[in-house]
Motif scaffolding. Structure first.
Motif, PDB file in Angstrom:
ATOM      1  N   TRP A 160       0.842  -1.203   0.000  1.00 59.55           N
ATOM      2  CA  TRP A 160       0.000   0.000   0.000  1.00 59.55           C
ATOM      3  C   TRP A 160       0.876   1.250   0.000  1.00 59.55           C
ATOM      4  CZ3 TRP A 160      -0.953   4.306   2.988  1.00 59.55           C
ATOM      5  CH2 TRP A 160      -2.129   5.010   2.712  1.00 59.55           C
ATOM      6  N   PHE A 161       1.879   1.282   0.887  1.00 58.08           N
ATOM      7  CA  PHE A 161       2.761   2.448   0.941  1.00 58.08           C
ATOM      8  C   PHE A 161       3.556   2.582  -0.349  1.00 58.08           C
ATOM      9  CE2 PHE A 161       1.851   2.051   5.474  1.00 58.08           C
ATOM     10  CZ  PHE A 161       1.626   3.378   5.798  1.00 58.08           C
ATOM     11  N   ALA A 162       4.038   1.469  -0.890  1.00 57.81           N
ATOM     12  CA  ALA A 162       4.791   1.511  -2.150  1.00 57.81           C
ATOM     13  C   ALA A 162       3.911   1.990  -3.296  1.00 57.81           C
ATOM     14  CB  ALA A 162       5.367   0.131  -2.461  1.00 57.81           C
ATOM     15  N   GLU A 163       2.674   1.518  -3.355  1.00 58.00           N
ATOM     16  CA  GLU A 163       1.729   1.916  -4.411  1.00 58.00           C
ATOM     17  C   GLU A 163       1.510   3.425  -4.420  1.00 58.00           C
ATOM     18  OE1 GLU A 163      -3.073   1.512  -5.179  1.00 58.00           O
ATOM     19  OE2 GLU A 163      -2.051  -0.109  -4.126  1.00 58.00           O
ATOM     20  N   HIS A 164       1.539   4.025  -3.226  1.00 55.86           N
ATOM     21  CA  HIS A 164       1.292   5.457  -3.094  1.00 55.86           C
ATOM     22  C   HIS A 164       2.594   6.268  -3.006  1.00 55.86           C
ATOM     23  CE1 HIS A 164      -3.002   4.902  -2.857  1.00 55.86           C
ATOM     24  NE2 HIS A 164      -2.803   3.939  -1.975  1.00 55.86           N
ATOM     25  N   ILE A 210      -5.555   8.870   6.064  1.00 55.24           N
ATOM     26  CA  ILE A 210      -4.121   8.656   6.260  1.00 55.24           C
ATOM     27  C   ILE A 210      -3.364   9.124   5.030  1.00 55.24           C
ATOM     28  CG2 ILE A 210      -2.331   6.872   6.465  1.00 55.24           C
ATOM     29  CD1 ILE A 210      -4.323   5.353   8.315  1.00 55.24           C
ATOM     30  N   LEU A 211      -3.844   8.734   3.856  1.00 52.83           N
ATOM     31  CA  LEU A 211      -3.182   9.146   2.625  1.00 52.83           C
ATOM     32  C   LEU A 211      -3.219  10.666   2.464  1.00 52.83           C
ATOM     33  CD1 LEU A 211      -1.646   8.281   0.133  1.00 52.83           C
ATOM     34  CD2 LEU A 211      -3.838   7.990  -1.037  1.00 52.83           C
ATOM     35  N   PRO A 221       3.797  14.614  -1.840  1.00 49.84           N
ATOM     36  CA  PRO A 221       2.819  14.830  -2.901  1.00 49.84           C
ATOM     37  C   PRO A 221       2.963  13.770  -4.003  1.00 49.84           C
ATOM     38  CG  PRO A 221       4.134  16.811  -2.520  1.00 49.84           C
ATOM     39  CD  PRO A 221       4.718  15.717  -1.692  1.00 49.84           C
ATOM     40  N   ALA A 222       1.856  13.447  -4.620  1.00 49.41           N
ATOM     41  CA  ALA A 222       1.861  12.417  -5.691  1.00 49.41           C
ATOM     42  C   ALA A 222       2.643  12.864  -6.890  1.00 49.41           C
ATOM     43  CB  ALA A 222       0.448  12.078  -6.093  1.00 49.41           C
TER      44      ALA A 222
END
Length: 85
Positions: A20-24, A75-76, A84-85
């Motif tokens: 999940w953290f890697a995906e984001h 959380i995200l 930032p994305a």
């Protein structure tokens, strides 16, 4: 903003949390608690913790995979201020 994840190699929920953290694209520090001493050290940091993963953001305990998935959106949103994305 510092993310820490206490994990064990054989834990599928740990793998889900890390994914999940890697995906984001959120960096995290993984702490393997596969030994008794390391697990005890985690329990000193997160009193009452009996399972992994244990996720901390800036020293605040989020909990495990269930809490991360239940509160993923806020959380995200909080993490996006630092990453930032």
């Amino acid at each position: 903003m510092k993310v820490e994840i206490y994990t064990k190699e054989t834990c599928m929920f740990c793998h889900k949390a890390k994914a999940w953290f890697a995906e984001h694209n959120i960096p995290y520090e993984e702490k393997d608690v596969g030994t008794t001493a390391a697990f005890s050290a985690m329990q000193e940091r997160v009193p009452g913790a009996k399972t992994v993963p244990q996720i901390l953001i800036d020293g605040h305990v989020i909990g495990g995979w269930d809490n991360l998935s239940a509160y993923a959106e806020p959380i995200l949103k909080k993490l996006r201020t630092a990453y930032p994305a």
